[in-house]
Write a protein that holds these residues in place. Structure first.
Motif, PDB file in Angstrom:
ATOM      1  N   PRO A 158      52.952  43.190  12.033  1.00 21.16           N
ATOM      2  CA  PRO A 158      52.365  44.312  11.292  1.00 21.16           C
ATOM      3  C   PRO A 158      53.407  45.119  10.512  1.00 21.16           C
ATOM      4  O   PRO A 158      53.143  45.564   9.391  1.00 21.16           O
ATOM      5  CB  PRO A 158      51.715  45.160  12.399  1.00 21.16           C
ATOM      6  N   ALA A 159      54.592  45.310  11.087  1.00 25.09           N
ATOM      7  CA  ALA A 159      55.640  46.054  10.390  1.00 25.09           C
ATOM      8  C   ALA A 159      56.140  45.281   9.167  1.00 25.09           C
ATOM      9  O   ALA A 159      56.362  45.860   8.095  1.00 25.09           O
ATOM     10  CB  ALA A 159      56.793  46.355  11.342  1.00 25.09           C
ATOM     11  N   LEU A 160      56.325  43.972   9.342  1.00 23.82           N
ATOM     12  CA  LEU A 160      56.757  43.151   8.208  1.00 23.82           C
ATOM     13  C   LEU A 160      55.701  43.137   7.105  1.00 23.82           C
ATOM     14  O   LEU A 160      56.018  43.225   5.919  1.00 23.82           O
ATOM     15  CB  LEU A 160      57.050  41.724   8.670  1.00 23.82           C
ATOM     16  N   ARG A 161      54.439  43.023   7.503  1.00 21.39           N
ATOM     17  CA  ARG A 161      53.357  43.020   6.519  1.00 21.39           C
ATOM     18  C   ARG A 161      53.355  44.335   5.722  1.00 21.39           C
ATOM     19  O   ARG A 161      53.239  44.327   4.500  1.00 21.39           O
ATOM     20  CB  ARG A 161      52.008  42.826   7.212  1.00 21.39           C
ATOM     21  N   ALA A 162      53.501  45.451   6.437  1.00 17.99           N
ATOM     22  CA  ALA A 162      53.516  46.755   5.762  1.00 17.99           C
ATOM     23  C   ALA A 162      54.704  46.865   4.808  1.00 17.99           C
ATOM     24  O   ALA A 162      54.583  47.416   3.704  1.00 17.99           O
ATOM     25  CB  ALA A 162      53.565  47.874   6.800  1.00 17.99           C
ATOM     26  N   TYR A 163      55.846  46.312   5.217  1.00 11.51           N
ATOM     27  CA  TYR A 163      57.029  46.349   4.357  1.00 11.51           C
ATOM     28  C   TYR A 163      56.799  45.543   3.080  1.00 11.51           C
ATOM     29  O   TYR A 163      57.101  45.997   1.978  1.00 11.51           O
ATOM     30  CB  TYR A 163      58.242  45.802   5.119  1.00 11.51           C
ATOM     31  N   PHE A 164      56.269  44.344   3.232  1.00  9.11           N
ATOM     32  CA  PHE A 164      56.006  43.508   2.062  1.00  9.11           C
ATOM     33  C   PHE A 164      55.010  44.185   1.130  1.00  9.11           C
ATOM     34  O   PHE A 164      55.211  44.219  -0.091  1.00  9.11           O
ATOM     35  CB  PHE A 164      55.481  42.141   2.506  1.00  9.11           C
ATOM     36  N   GLU A 165      53.946  44.716   1.692  1.00 11.55           N
ATOM     37  CA  GLU A 165      52.914  45.341   0.867  1.00 11.55           C
ATOM     38  C   GLU A 165      53.436  46.579   0.163  1.00 11.55           C
ATOM     39  O   GLU A 165      53.018  46.876  -0.972  1.00 11.55           O
ATOM     40  CB  GLU A 165      51.705  45.684   1.731  1.00 11.55           C
ATOM     41  N   SER A 166      54.351  47.307   0.788  1.00  9.79           N
ATOM     42  CA  SER A 166      54.910  48.498   0.145  1.00  9.79           C
ATOM     43  C   SER A 166      55.759  48.140  -1.063  1.00  9.79           C
ATOM     44  O   SER A 166      56.036  48.988  -1.915  1.00  9.79           O
ATOM     45  CB  SER A 166      55.746  49.296   1.148  1.00  9.79           C
ATOM     46  N   HIS A 167      56.201  46.871  -1.146  1.00  5.77           N
ATOM     47  CA  HIS A 167      56.986  46.398  -2.279  1.00  5.77           C
ATOM     48  C   HIS A 167      56.174  45.454  -3.167  1.00  5.77           C
ATOM     49  O   HIS A 167      56.737  44.698  -3.970  1.00  5.77           O
ATOM     50  CB  HIS A 167      58.251  45.688  -1.788  1.00  5.77           C
ATOM     51  N   ASP A 168      54.846  45.485  -2.979  1.00  2.20           N
ATOM     52  CA  ASP A 168      53.940  44.660  -3.790  1.00  2.20           C
ATOM     53  C   ASP A 168      54.292  43.176  -3.696  1.00  2.20           C
ATOM     54  O   ASP A 168      54.271  42.448  -4.698  1.00  2.20           O
ATOM     55  CB  ASP A 168      53.961  45.112  -5.261  1.00  2.20           C
ATOM     56  N   LEU A 169      54.633  42.728  -2.503  1.00  2.00           N
ATOM     57  CA  LEU A 169      54.968  41.330  -2.275  1.00  2.00           C
ATOM     58  C   LEU A 169      53.915  40.680  -1.394  1.00  2.00           C
ATOM     59  O   LEU A 169      53.356  41.325  -0.491  1.00  2.00           O
ATOM     60  CB  LEU A 169      56.343  41.210  -1.598  1.00  2.00           C
ATOM     61  N   HIS A 170      53.679  39.399  -1.625  1.00  2.00           N
ATOM     62  CA  HIS A 170      52.731  38.656  -0.798  1.00  2.00           C
ATOM     63  C   HIS A 170      53.380  38.322   0.541  1.00  2.00           C
ATOM     64  O   HIS A 170      54.513  37.849   0.600  1.00  2.00           O
ATOM     65  CB  HIS A 170      52.312  37.365  -1.513  1.00  2.00           C
ATOM     66  N   PHE A 171      52.676  38.591   1.614  1.00  2.00           N
ATOM     67  CA  PHE A 171      53.219  38.357   2.953  1.00  2.00           C
ATOM     68  C   PHE A 171      52.693  37.040   3.502  1.00  2.00           C
ATOM     69  O   PHE A 171      51.497  36.873   3.723  1.00  2.00           O
ATOM     70  CB  PHE A 171      52.830  39.502   3.886  1.00  2.00           C
ATOM     71  N   ASP A 172      53.607  36.085   3.713  1.00  2.00           N
ATOM     72  CA  ASP A 172      53.259  34.783   4.252  1.00  2.00           C
ATOM     73  C   ASP A 172      54.192  34.496   5.424  1.00  2.00           C
ATOM     74  O   ASP A 172      55.316  34.005   5.234  1.00  2.00           O
ATOM     75  CB  ASP A 172      53.410  33.696   3.181  1.00  2.00           C
TER      76      ASP A 172
END
Length: 210
Positions: A41-55
């Protein structure tokens, strides 16, 4: 560590032997459950805060460190922590671990707990998964977070200071850096930093690497 404590005592620090009613193995299990449950969840939030796709599967394939790759494999597998396990771990922190630290600070009336940052000097290249200690092999990650993990899990301010180097038994004269850790009561971050600054002046300087 004994030399560091002796230097502190000589400089006027009052050392008090304390009993901390915490099982470090239990604390490690609780902390690992919390860290595992909060990782993705923390990694997902980090990616989304930088407009990056989380895979996460793509990230797992790109990992070079064996121990980190193992963690990701666990997170993406059927044995990943459940919501119930996460809730139980948080309950253990509130009901057992944090109160035990609070009782220790109150009973001993100390400004900080002092201990070696790690049970061993710095790990050498190639010791990513296991490390030798006491005549047998131990998991590297668990060994090196044994002393540092509890304060993080409980929510205490903690700092590590260099306290010199230690000779390695089978290192043919090799010496590696070691640290002295200070854990303070919750909410005493600034006081602990001030204390650490005073302690650092007493500890020996770390020599430059050869």
């Amino acid at each position: 560590a004994e030399k560091a404590l002796a230097a502190l005592a000589t400089s006027g620090v009052e050392l008090v032997e304390c009993r901390l009613d915490v099982d470090l193995d239990d604390c490690a299990v609780v902390g690992l459950t919390i860290a595992m449950a909060e990782n993705l969840p923390a990694l997902r939030a980090y990616f989304e805060s930088h407009d990056l796709h989380f895979d996460p599967h793509r990230i797992a394939q790109a990992l070079a460190s064996p121990d980190v790759a193992g963690i990701f494999a666990h997170l993406l597998g059927p044995d990943a922590p459940t919501a119930a396990a996460y809730a139980d771990a948080l309950g253990a922190v509130r009901q057992r671990l944090r109160p035990a630290y609070e009782r220790c600070f109150e009973a001993c009336r100390v400004d900080a707990l002092v201990l070696p940052t790690t049970p061993l000097p710095a790990a050498r290249i190639g010791e990513d998964e296991t490390v030798a200690m006491g005549g047998r092999r131990w998991p590297t990650f668990a060994s090196y977070t044994r002393h540092t993990g509890p304060a993080s899990v409980v929510g205490l301010p903690s700092i590590s200071l260099p306290m010199g180097v230690a000779a390695i038994a089978d290192g043919k004269g090799l010496s590696l850096p070691v640290g002295l850790q200070l854990d303070g009561p919750a909410g005493t971050d600034r006081r602990l930093l001030s204390l650490a600054a005073a302690v650092a002046r007493v500890l020996p300087p770390t020599p430059a690497p050869p």
